[in-house]
Design an enzyme around this catalytic site. Structure first.
Site, PDB file in Angstrom:
ATOM      1  N   ASP A  98       0.445  -1.466  -0.180  1.00 26.52           N
ATOM      2  CA  ASP A  98       0.050  -0.086   0.169  1.00 26.52           C
ATOM      3  C   ASP A  98       0.831   0.833   0.035  1.00 26.52           C
ATOM      4  O   ASP A  98       1.063   2.276  -1.015  1.00 26.52           O
ATOM      5  CB  ASP A  98      -1.004   0.340   1.065  1.00 26.52           C
ATOM      6  CG  ASP A  98      -1.910  -0.700   1.212  1.00 26.52           C
ATOM      7  OD1 ASP A  98      -2.701  -1.322  -0.176  1.00 26.52           O
ATOM      8  OD2 ASP A  98      -2.787  -0.544   1.833  1.00 26.52           O
TER       9      ASP A  98
ATOM     10  N   GLU B 179      -3.778   7.065   2.302  1.00 23.79           N
ATOM     11  CA  GLU B 179      -4.392   6.419   4.139  1.00 23.79           C
ATOM     12  C   GLU B 179      -2.944   6.075   4.877  1.00 23.79           C
ATOM     13  O   GLU B 179      -3.053   6.268   5.699  1.00 23.79           O
ATOM     14  CB  GLU B 179      -5.369   5.018   3.563  1.00 23.79           C
ATOM     15  CG  GLU B 179      -6.006   4.645   4.496  1.00 23.79           C
ATOM     16  CD  GLU B 179      -6.021   3.629   3.900  1.00 23.79           C
ATOM     17  OE1 GLU B 179      -6.225   3.029   3.374  1.00 23.79           O
ATOM     18  OE2 GLU B 179      -6.844   2.962   5.140  1.00 23.79           O
TER      19      GLU B 179
ATOM     20  N   ASP C  80      -5.705   5.651  -2.829  1.00 24.15           N
ATOM     21  CA  ASP C  80      -6.130   4.651  -2.278  1.00 24.15           C
ATOM     22  C   ASP C  80      -5.894   4.208  -3.262  1.00 24.15           C
ATOM     23  O   ASP C  80      -5.756   3.853  -4.135  1.00 24.15           O
ATOM     24  CB  ASP C  80      -7.441   4.323  -2.152  1.00 24.15           C
ATOM     25  CG  ASP C  80      -8.213   3.332  -1.042  1.00 24.15           C
ATOM     26  OD1 ASP C  80      -7.244   2.485  -0.127  1.00 24.15           O
ATOM     27  OD2 ASP C  80      -9.026   2.656  -0.390  1.00 24.15           O
TER      28      ASP C  80
ATOM     29  N   ILE D 157      -4.795   0.798  -1.975  1.00 21.64           N
ATOM     30  CA  ILE D 157      -5.440  -0.943  -2.544  1.00 21.64           C
ATOM     31  C   ILE D 157      -6.892  -0.280  -1.679  1.00 21.64           C
ATOM     32  O   ILE D 157      -6.366  -0.814  -0.613  1.00 21.64           O
ATOM     33  CB  ILE D 157      -4.911  -2.267  -2.672  1.00 21.64           C
ATOM     34  CG1 ILE D 157      -3.211  -1.815  -3.517  1.00 21.64           C
ATOM     35  CG2 ILE D 157      -5.415  -2.838  -2.641  1.00 21.64           C
ATOM     36  CD1 ILE D 157      -2.840  -3.028  -3.201  1.00 21.64           C
ATOM     37  N   ASP D 158      -7.294  -0.062  -2.767  1.00 15.92           N
ATOM     38  CA  ASP D 158      -9.075  -0.509  -2.177  1.00 15.92           C
ATOM     39  C   ASP D 158      -9.424  -1.693  -1.647  1.00 15.92           C
ATOM     40  O   ASP D 158      -9.178  -2.407  -3.061  1.00 15.92           O
ATOM     41  CB  ASP D 158      -9.690   0.285  -2.560  1.00 15.92           C
ATOM     42  CG  ASP D 158     -11.162   0.526  -1.978  1.00 15.92           C
ATOM     43  OD1 ASP D 158     -11.149   0.296  -0.146  1.00 15.92           O
ATOM     44  OD2 ASP D 158     -12.182   0.284  -2.126  1.00 15.92           O
TER      45      ASP D 158
ATOM     46  N   THR E 223      -8.333  -4.124   0.900  1.00 15.78           N
ATOM     47  CA  THR E 223      -7.065  -5.144   1.056  1.00 15.78           C
ATOM     48  C   THR E 223      -7.277  -5.993   1.068  1.00 15.78           C
ATOM     49  O   THR E 223      -7.013  -6.867   0.912  1.00 15.78           O
ATOM     50  CB  THR E 223      -6.554  -3.873   2.526  1.00 15.78           C
ATOM     51  OG1 THR E 223      -6.670  -2.741   2.016  1.00 15.78           O
ATOM     52  CG2 THR E 223      -4.198  -4.730   1.822  1.00 15.78           C
TER      53      THR E 223
ATOM     54  N   ASP F 265     -11.450   6.635  -0.392  1.00 13.01           N
ATOM     55  CA  ASP F 265     -12.442   6.050  -1.019  1.00 13.01           C
ATOM     56  C   ASP F 265     -13.115   6.396  -1.756  1.00 13.01           C
ATOM     57  O   ASP F 265     -13.226   5.342  -2.635  1.00 13.01           O
ATOM     58  CB  ASP F 265     -13.237   5.276   0.253  1.00 13.01           C
ATOM     59  CG  ASP F 265     -12.110   3.976   1.170  1.00 13.01           C
ATOM     60  OD1 ASP F 265     -11.573   3.203   1.240  1.00 13.01           O
ATOM     61  OD2 ASP F 265     -12.785   4.720   2.216  1.00 13.01           O
TER      62      ASP F 265
HETATM   63  C1  2IP Z   1     -12.039  -0.088   3.021  1.00 12.16           C
HETATM   64  C2  2IP Z   1     -12.966  -1.239   2.125  1.00 12.16           C
HETATM   65  C3  2IP Z   1     -13.436  -2.195   2.719  1.00 12.16           C
HETATM   66  C4  2IP Z   1     -15.082  -1.444   2.623  1.00 12.16           C
HETATM   67  C5  2IP Z   1     -14.224   0.066   3.852  1.00 12.16           C
HETATM   68  C6  2IP Z   1     -13.162   0.851   2.893  1.00 12.16           C
HETATM   69  O1  2IP Z   1     -10.616  -0.027   1.875  1.00 12.16           O
HETATM   70  O2  2IP Z   1     -13.144  -0.981   0.904  1.00 12.16           O
HETATM   71  O3  2IP Z   1     -13.654  -3.676   1.861  1.00 12.16           O
HETATM   72  O4  2IP Z   1     -16.304  -1.907   3.346  1.00 12.16           O
HETATM   73  O5  2IP Z   1     -15.612   0.685   4.111  1.00 12.16           O
HETATM   74  O6  2IP Z   1     -12.756   1.480   4.179  1.00 12.16           O
HETATM   75  P1  2IP Z   1     -16.931  -3.265   3.075  1.00 12.16           P
HETATM   76  O7  2IP Z   1     -16.130  -3.536   1.736  1.00 12.16           O
HETATM   77  O8  2IP Z   1     -17.934  -3.713   3.749  1.00 12.16           O
HETATM   78  O9  2IP Z   1     -17.526  -2.253   2.267  1.00 12.16           O
HETATM   79  P2  2IP Z   1      -9.469  -0.627   2.965  1.00 12.16           P
HETATM   80  O10 2IP Z   1      -9.477  -1.641   2.105  1.00 12.16           O
HETATM   81  O11 2IP Z   1      -8.720   0.163   1.747  1.00 12.16           O
HETATM   82  O12 2IP Z   1      -8.870  -0.403   4.499  1.00 12.16           O
HETATM   83 CA    CA Z   2     -10.400   1.749   0.920  1.00 12.93          CA
END
Ligand code: 2IP
Ligand code: CA
Length: 377
Positions: free
Chosen positions: A54, A79, A153, A155-156, A158, A298
């Protein structure tokens, strides 16, 4: 603006390559998954390796874009912090150095002297990206970069990236989990008004190419600036009976509240950015989230793309307040320049009131009208 768009797209492609590399090269992949087997000290270091992927991606984007646009350098944020502690207790500031050799030398310190891994990553970081996309030649808009800032972000989703399941079957086009929901998100906003202006979503794991099983990426972009909207996507068709996409952790109360509107049409997917992409692609009419579990990094990029398609992302709790008070026409959109007062750390940048992402205002209004009269809200 065209130059900035090109630069950010190239950076997102490089980011996607690094994300793919960490899963495809044995020397790196073993670091990603080894945590499960490692001893305690090792565990901590390997836990950190996830964050390293990341941090590296974030630094690469900052470095490459900052080099072309020095005025943005101090306004590119994400982040992660680039201060990193390795398994030997040393603190290393992860950054892109001027040569590949120097970057490799720095990285091996973070990687507990694993030179193979460090060299692989340094080569990916310093590769020249050539973007050939004729559609970009038509983007001629100009805006001053002086007033802009960037959220990244790297890698969203993760968790799905680490888990790495590449063979999840989509349900009506939406992948409930797996590598497809791991995305690189880049959003540009106006520092004074907080409005999202330019967004990029890059899917590093868009499709697997045979025979080598190499992942191919795909990117999407959108610009919404002073009434001009441009996007790599066209506006999806307005569906008479749309679906709503929710987090798999969404509260039962919200699911129940939406039932009169969507009934069986509720679907669930991982990744905040991925759910917003599903809305932009027309696979869902809306993404509703009741909690403050997403952050500015995000939503900024996807928000700009949704705006370019005629939609947006509103703050759910503020919008409900406005709706109940009779203000139904201009619901409060998320902004990106102000931290949450009284919060610390990442929470300063949370989208605290939850959100609704949409393309068609009709869908937004239907969601608001339903939630405004539900008992749980
Ligand atoms: C996270 C990721 C999660 C999401 C959460 C984000 O970011 O996208 O999947 O939760 O809101 O902050 P959900 O999958 O329940 O929507 P990261 O992976 O960058 O921490
Ligand atoms: Ca994210």
């Amino acid at each position: 603006m065209a130059a900035l768009l090109r630069s950010l797209l190239a950076a997102s492609e490089k980011a996607a390559r690094i994300a793919q590399l960490c899963r495809q090269e044995e020397a790196l992949f073993s670091l990603l998954i080894e945590e499960k087997r490692g001893a305690d000290k090792n565990k901590k270091f390997l836990q950190d390796f996830k964050t390293l992927a990341d941090v590296l991606i974030q630094e690469v984007i900052k470095h490459d874009v900052g080099k072309e646009f020095p005025e943005l350098q101090d306004h590119i944020r994400g982040e992660e912090s680039n201060k990193f502690e390795n398994g030997l207790g040393e603190t290393v500031v992860v950054q892109v150095c001027s040569t590949q050799e120097e970057t490799a030398a720095l990285l091996q310190k973070v990687l507990d002297r694993n030179w193979t891994a460090a060299e692989l990553l340094a080569a990916a970081i310093h590769q020249e990206m050539v973007l050939s996309d004729p559609a970009l030649d038509d983007v001629t808009m100009t805006i001053s970069t002086e007033s802009l800032a960037v959220w990244i972000d790297p890698i969203d989703s993760t968790n799905q990236y680490i888990r790495g399941c590449g063979n999840v079957v989509p349900v009506d086009g939406i992948y409930p989990s797996g590598l497809h929901s791991a995305l690189v998100l880049i959003g540009v906003y106006n520092r004074h008004s907080g409005e999202p202006i330019l967004g990029i979503i890059n899917e590093p794991f868009f499709q697997e190419a045979l025979p080598a099983h190499r992942w191919q990426s795909k990117y999407y972009w959108g610009i919404a600036y002073r009434g001009t909207n441009l996007s790599s996507l066209s506006q999806p068709q307005l569906q008479a009976s749309p679906r709503v996409v929710l987090s798999s952790n969404e509260k039962a109360g919200l699911q129940k509240a939406l039932a009169p509107l969507y009934g069986e049409q509720l679907c669930f997917a991982s990744g905040a950015g991925y759910k917003m992409l599903c809305v932009a692609l027309g696979l869902a009419g809306a993404y509703v989230l009741s909690e403050g579990s997403t952050f500015k990094w995000d939503s900024c990029g996807p928000h700009a793309i949704l705006r370019a398609l005629g939609g947006g992302i509103i703050d759910l709790s503020e919008a409900l307040r406005a709706w109940r008070a009779g203000g139904r026409d201009r619901l409060p959109e998320l902004t990106y320049h102000k931290p949450v007062e009284g919060s610390v750390g990442a929470e300063r940048w949370a989208n605290q009131g939850g959100l609704v992402a949409y393309v068609y205002p009709e869908h937004l209004k239907a969601v608001m009208a339903t939630l405004a009269v539900a008992d749980a809200f």
